[in-house]
Write a protein that holds these residues in place. Structure first.
Motif, PDB file in Angstrom:
ATOM      1  N   ARG A  87      -6.532  -1.189 -23.647  1.00 52.23           N
ATOM      2  CA  ARG A  87      -7.016  -0.239 -22.806  1.00 52.23           C
ATOM      3  C   ARG A  87      -8.597   0.105 -23.429  1.00 52.23           C
ATOM      4  NH1 ARG A  87      -2.969   3.494 -23.974  1.00 52.23           N
ATOM      5  NH2 ARG A  87      -4.572   4.933 -24.484  1.00 52.23           N
ATOM      6  N   GLU A  88      -8.919  -0.823 -24.400  1.00 54.09           N
ATOM      7  CA  GLU A  88     -10.427  -0.775 -24.661  1.00 54.09           C
ATOM      8  C   GLU A  88     -11.307  -1.319 -23.383  1.00 54.09           C
ATOM      9  OE1 GLU A  88     -13.538   0.263 -25.696  1.00 54.09           O
ATOM     10  OE2 GLU A  88     -14.093  -1.895 -25.929  1.00 54.09           O
ATOM     11  N   ARG A  89     -12.228  -0.253 -22.785  1.00 57.75           N
ATOM     12  CA  ARG A  89     -12.933  -0.842 -21.703  1.00 57.75           C
ATOM     13  C   ARG A  89     -14.482  -0.520 -22.093  1.00 57.75           C
ATOM     14  NH1 ARG A  89     -11.669   3.284 -18.773  1.00 57.75           N
ATOM     15  NH2 ARG A  89      -9.510   2.889 -18.248  1.00 57.75           N
ATOM     16  N   VAL A  90     -14.835  -0.027 -23.050  1.00 61.84           N
ATOM     17  CA  VAL A  90     -16.122   0.471 -23.302  1.00 61.84           C
ATOM     18  C   VAL A  90     -17.035  -0.680 -23.524  1.00 61.84           C
ATOM     19  CG1 VAL A  90     -17.624   1.548 -25.021  1.00 61.84           C
ATOM     20  CG2 VAL A  90     -15.523   2.942 -24.074  1.00 61.84           C
ATOM     21  N   THR A  91     -16.743  -1.740 -24.305  1.00 62.97           N
ATOM     22  CA  THR A  91     -17.641  -2.812 -24.832  1.00 62.97           C
ATOM     23  C   THR A  91     -17.782  -3.504 -23.419  1.00 62.97           C
ATOM     24  OG1 THR A  91     -15.506  -3.779 -25.419  1.00 62.97           O
ATOM     25  CG2 THR A  91     -17.137  -3.183 -27.211  1.00 62.97           C
ATOM     26  N   PRO A 128     -22.094  -5.660 -14.805  1.00 64.84           N
ATOM     27  CA  PRO A 128     -23.185  -5.406 -13.816  1.00 64.84           C
ATOM     28  C   PRO A 128     -22.444  -4.835 -12.555  1.00 64.84           C
ATOM     29  CG  PRO A 128     -23.046  -7.718 -13.670  1.00 64.84           C
ATOM     30  CD  PRO A 128     -22.037  -7.147 -14.869  1.00 64.84           C
ATOM     31  N   GLN A 129     -22.102  -3.547 -12.734  1.00 60.00           N
ATOM     32  CA  GLN A 129     -21.357  -2.868 -11.846  1.00 60.00           C
ATOM     33  C   GLN A 129     -22.322  -2.690 -10.427  1.00 60.00           C
ATOM     34  OE1 GLN A 129     -18.294   0.318 -12.591  1.00 60.00           O
ATOM     35  NE2 GLN A 129     -19.364   0.679 -13.971  1.00 60.00           N
ATOM     36  N   GLU A 130     -21.727  -2.931  -9.226  1.00 59.84           N
ATOM     37  CA  GLU A 130     -22.415  -2.618  -7.987  1.00 59.84           C
ATOM     38  C   GLU A 130     -22.492  -1.306  -7.587  1.00 59.84           C
ATOM     39  OE1 GLU A 130     -23.840  -5.039  -6.662  1.00 59.84           O
ATOM     40  OE2 GLU A 130     -24.266  -4.503  -4.680  1.00 59.84           O
ATOM     41  N   ASP A 185     -19.706   2.914 -19.198  1.00 56.50           N
ATOM     42  CA  ASP A 185     -20.943   2.330 -18.910  1.00 56.50           C
ATOM     43  C   ASP A 185     -22.077   3.413 -18.944  1.00 56.50           C
ATOM     44  OD1 ASP A 185     -23.159   1.502 -17.437  1.00 56.50           O
ATOM     45  OD2 ASP A 185     -22.086   0.440 -15.681  1.00 56.50           O
ATOM     46  N   PHE A 186     -22.846   3.239 -20.240  1.00 60.98           N
ATOM     47  CA  PHE A 186     -23.671   4.211 -20.420  1.00 60.98           C
ATOM     48  C   PHE A 186     -25.267   4.193 -19.924  1.00 60.98           C
ATOM     49  CE2 PHE A 186     -20.629   3.817 -23.839  1.00 60.98           C
ATOM     50  CZ  PHE A 186     -19.884   4.985 -23.695  1.00 60.98           C
TER      51      PHE A 186
END
Ligand code: DGJ
Length: 745
Positions: A65-69, A75-77, A85-86
């Protein structure tokens, strides 16, 4: 040729304009919508490699479930908030429980052959057009987001917007809803923006994009004179005529944020939309929120190439007025001529003298209504002051019309003075916060345009004047920023909606005005160019460029304005010298030549001009009639900028078919012992020959005549004029100017 395609095998969306491609992809793993590419046109390859998920640590499906990295670099639209996503998010939603996380993933998509209206908002329109709508969702919030992308045939632009819909059962609060976000690999880019102030609008500036966030913005409730809702991302090696340039602009007239962020991986994230500070929107189940439209332009032909795309888009798909393609009447406005000190006789004397000189429309500015002898009182009382204008607007308008001139009038509909009948009757119609004395910027308060009854009341007063006087033109002014926002009609949890509701209210009123008076020529104004934005262009084909009418100051103001807006939209007038704002003395013909690159008119009292200056007006108006079609329809080429070189300025307008062109050269400072300057004239057709005419006028006439005789210039090819250049004489004195006309033979 424009085209939107879905390459199903690759889960890629590809939007093509004639010279650019814009590509998106949906990830296999979790349905994230990723930005793949925006730039010069591409073939229909499998471009998923561009997303480079392989070199991203911890793709979620392979990493528990690690999603941060993953999210930190992906590149989210249209990036959400609070989940890894910081960088800058595009949307921020507070749930009924008060938590603030958003994650939008793909649900479905549709490709349409039309473009739907954006409810209540200005937006591009027309066709042929194709639109891609990607619907994404966040089931945990019950939120749906429709990302919309349109492409018009023959225009190298991508139009984006987002619509957020509450499909769930809980009440949501939006505290950010940007129009678009765009992730780009970092190349050797610089940032181009425009800054300014009252009387000093739209100065172009270039800066490095260092790590962190760089933005231009407005939180004044207007797009503002301080910044422009525009960002350029330009290749360091690009110039006016070559190299890669991206331009982004917002079709909106209120608060905005336009930002670029350079992150830890040296990628750029571009964000544009309504400024989140001061923004909030409550979304009850079933309700939706529509963002304004963002315009994305890509050119590999430098800033001039970018300019041509914006101009084409705005001329063909944004400006609606019947005057769009009509020659505007040459006007005279009495503001700088009289300020508040006028009566019917004085105005008629100015109109008569103007008419004799060939001016076609008289515009009565501020001071004709209520109790208004200075800017301390009267706004809101849109009833004629009979002491100044006996017989009312009707009598004055009749006299003007009888002369064969058109008649225009000034309003500032969004404001009220504390010293006015309107305020005494309805003090709660102005924005205010209980327990605070509202700021009286320019001795006025802002009307609560979020309220229908306020809008209706003001509108009816205006409409009565327009009907009574058979008015041909309205200057819609707006002269202070929004502060002390509090509306007695909105509940506490909707007070944060005021900034945007205010803009929707103003748009609604302007829509009503141009619908009820379809032949009206509307000019927007905001202390000069404080609301000169694409949003306003949807309602008025021209906008007053700046209260600074000095021809030399205007060079950089009009340069910045013309970077994205067609010359037909820029309000520009000849005024008297010494100039009221800077005290500079410039030749009358230079004032005219600079104003010819705009709507053209006069802002003075003709009866007070010297005979010599007055005699030049018919000559100037003849030039306006001769060149205005070309100025309004041709391609604008920036050649040299006084802002950059501190010596001279030059620009040309070239007919789309290359058959003719007009070059304006301004020698700002005279130089001793100097030879002719060679101007490389851009935009002419290389293999056609042109007859070159130095237009002999004003103080330059004799000097130019001698020059033309001595030079005996032959017909020259576009290639020679672009490469070897055209010599223009060193004129005696400062602030001199020359018009050169090229006719293909
Ligand atoms: C500001 C405008 O920019 C001026 O042209 C003039 O109309 C004044 N307002 C009148 O108050």
């Amino acid at each position: 040729m424009q085209q939107i395609s879905y390459l199903e095998d690759y889960r890629l969306f590809k939007l093509d304009t004639e010279h650019s491609s814009y590509v998106l992809s949906v990830t296999d793993e979790e349905g994230f919508i990723g930005h793949v590419y925006y730039g010069a046109r591409l073939a229909a390859d499998d471009l998923r490699y561009m997303l480079r998920t392989a070199d991203m640590p911890g793709v979620p499906s392979q990493n528990g479930r690690e999603r941060v990295t993953f999210m930190d670099v992906f590149p989210q639209e249209y990036p959400g908030q609070g989940l890894g996503d910081f960088r800058e998010s595009a949307v921020d939603v507070t749930s009924a429980g008060g938590t603030r996380t958003t994650r939008l993933t793909y649900r479905s998509h549709e490709i349409r052959s039309d473009k739907q209206k954006l409810e209540g908002l200005p937006a591009t329109f027309g066709g042929p057009v194709q639109t891609l709508v990607i619907t994404c969702e966040d089931p945990a919030l019950g939120l749906v987001c429709e990302l919309s992308y349109s492409v018009f045939e023959g225009v190298d632009a991508i139009l984006r917007s987002a619509r957020l819909v509450n499909e769930g059962s809980q009440t949501l609060q939006l505290t950010k809803a940007m129009s678009a976000s765009l992730d780009m690999d970092v190349a050797d880019y610089q940032l181009m923006t425009m800054y300014g102030s009252w009387g000093r609008e739209k100065k172009i500036e270039k800066n490095e994009i260092t790590h962190g966030k760089h933005s231009v913005y407005s939180m004044r409730g207007i797009s503002s004179a301080q910044f422009v809702p525009f960002l350029g991302i330009v290749d360091r090696h690009s110039g006016t005529d070559s190299g890669e340039v991206y331009g982004v602009q917002l079709v909106y007239s209120g608060n905005f944020l336009a930002q670029v962020e350079r992150d830890q991986a040296d990628n750029l994230r571009l964000t544009i939309g309504i400024h989140p500070v001061g923004f909030q929107w409550k979304l009850e189940p079933g309700e939706s929120f529509q963002t304004p439209e963002a315009v994305f332009v890509y050119s590999d032909r430098g800033t001039n190439g970018m300019t041509h795309i914006f101009h084409k888009l705005y001329r063909e798909h944004l400006i609606r007025s019947p005057y769009k393609d009509r020659k505007r009447p040459v006007l005279i406005n009495n503001w700088e001529g009289t300020y508040f000190d006028f009566d019917t006789d004085k105005l008629l004397a100015i109109a008569r003298a103007g008419h004799e000189a060939g001016i076609e429309m008289f515009v009565m500015d501020d001071g004709w209504f209520g109790k208004r002898d200075d800017d301390n009182s009267g706004l809101g009382d849109w009833v004629v002051n009979e002491r100044k204008l006996p017989g009312g607007v009707k009598r004055l308008a009749e006299e003007i019309h009888r002369m064969g001139m058109k008649f225009g009038i000034w309003f500032e509909p969004e404001m009220v003075c504390p010293d006015s009948d309107l305020y005494r009757a309805h003090p709660d119609w102005a924005f205010h916060v209980e327990g605070r004395e509202p700021s009286r910027n320019r001795n006025q308060l802002v009307l609560d345009m979020t309220r229908q009854e306020v809008r209706d009341h003001i509108y009816e007063m205006m409409a009565a004047v327009l009907r009574d006087g058979q008015v041909d033109y309205v200057k819609w002014d707006m002269n202070r920023p929004l502060t002390d926002l509090g509306s007695v009609k909105l509940p506490p949890d909707r007070q944060g909606e005021i900034f945007h509701r205010y803009m929707l209210g103003v748009y609604e009123m302007q829509e009503r005005l141009i619908t009820d008076f379809p032949e009206l020529l509307l000019e927007n104004c905001c202390s000069g160019g404080g609301r000169l934005d694409p949003g306003m262009l949807y309602y008025s084909p021209q906008i007053w460029g700046s209260d600074d009418t000095d021809a030399i100051e205007r060079l950089s103001i009009q340069e910045g304005t013309a970077l994205t807006y067609p010359l037909s939209a820029i309000g520009a007038h000849v005024s008297v010298c010494p100039n009221h704002m800077v005290g500079r003395i410039t030749p009358f013909d230079t004032r005219g030549n600079v104003a010819l690159a705009g709507t053209f008119g006069y802002e003075l009292d003709v009866t007070k001009l010297s005979e010599e200056e007055r005699n030049q007006i018919p000559e100037q108006i003849a030039l306006y009639h001769r060149f205005n079609d070309l100025v309004c329809t041709g391609d604008y080429y920036r050649i040299a900028s006084y802002r950059e070189n501190h010596l001279w300025d030059a620009y040309a307008v070239v007919a789309a078919d290359g058959s003719e062109a007009l070059l304006t050269y301004v020698q700002v400072l005279g130089r001793p012992n100097a030879r002719a300057r060679r101007i490389r004239v851009r935009g002419l057709q290389p293999d056609r020959r042109y007859r070159v005419e130095f237009v002999e006028q004003g103080v330059s006439a004799e000097e130019l005549h001698r020059w033309v005789q001595a030079q005996a210039l032959p017909e020259l090819s576009g290639q020679t004029l672009a490469n070897a250049g055209l010599p223009v004489p060193n004129l005696s004195g400062d602030f001199r100017s020359v018009l050169v006309y090229f006719q293909a033979v």
